[in-house]
Design a protein around this motif. Structure first.
Motif: not given
Length: 166
Positions: A132-133, A136, A139-140
């Motif tokens: 998930s990191q 994320a 995604q960033r």
């Protein structure tokens, strides 16, 4: 013809004395015979007593030997019983130790299984968190990349350039 024997004539006095001596000797001989017979009777009785005692002693020795054999057998039986009891006790103790050892092994195996499950859970949680990191971060990164891309497109279009041509 045979020679004649001389017969001495003993005077009567001497003859009476001689008869008295002979009678005394006879009485003494009778007493000696009676004493010897008594002595023989005592000896015979002693022999019978000794033989009876010998038979009794042999019987007692045989009885004592049998008693000793019985005592030895009883001792062996008791010793055997004690050895069997000791063996049973040792077997029980060994079985108890084996059961305790098996129980300890089972507990340790259970702890190991629990630890393995816990580590798997931690690993999965860590991997899920990392995923998930990363998601994320991606995604960033994509958002940042898109923002940069749009900024550059905007800048290129201000200068009159088409981004697709470049």
């Amino acid at each position: 013809m045979s020679p004649k024997k001389k017969t001495k004539k003993i005077p009567k006095k001497k003859q009476d004395r001689s008869e008295n001596d002979l009678e005394a000797k006879y009485r003494r001989s009778v007493l000696d015979v009676a004493i010897l017979q008594d002595h023989i009777a005592v000896q015979c009785e002693s022999v019978r007593t000794v033989q009876s005692d010998r038979i009794d002693l042999r019987r007692r020795a045989r009885d004592m030997d049998q008693k000793l054999q019985h005592e030895r057998q009883d001792h062996r039986d008791v010793n055997s019983t004690l050895c069997q009891e000791e063996l049973r006790k040792e077997k029980r103790e060994r079985e108890q130790m084996e059961q305790e050892k098996d129980a300890t092994i089972a507990q340790l195996q259970h702890k190991l299984d629990n630890m393995e499950t816990d580590y798997e859970k931690i690993l999965h949680d860590t991997l899920d968190s990392l995923t998930s990191q990363l998601s994320a971060a991606r995604q960033r990164q994509e958002d940042t990349g898109t923002t940069f891309h749009q900024n550059y497109q905007g800048l290129l279009s201000e200068f009159g350039l088409n981004a697709l041509d470049i």
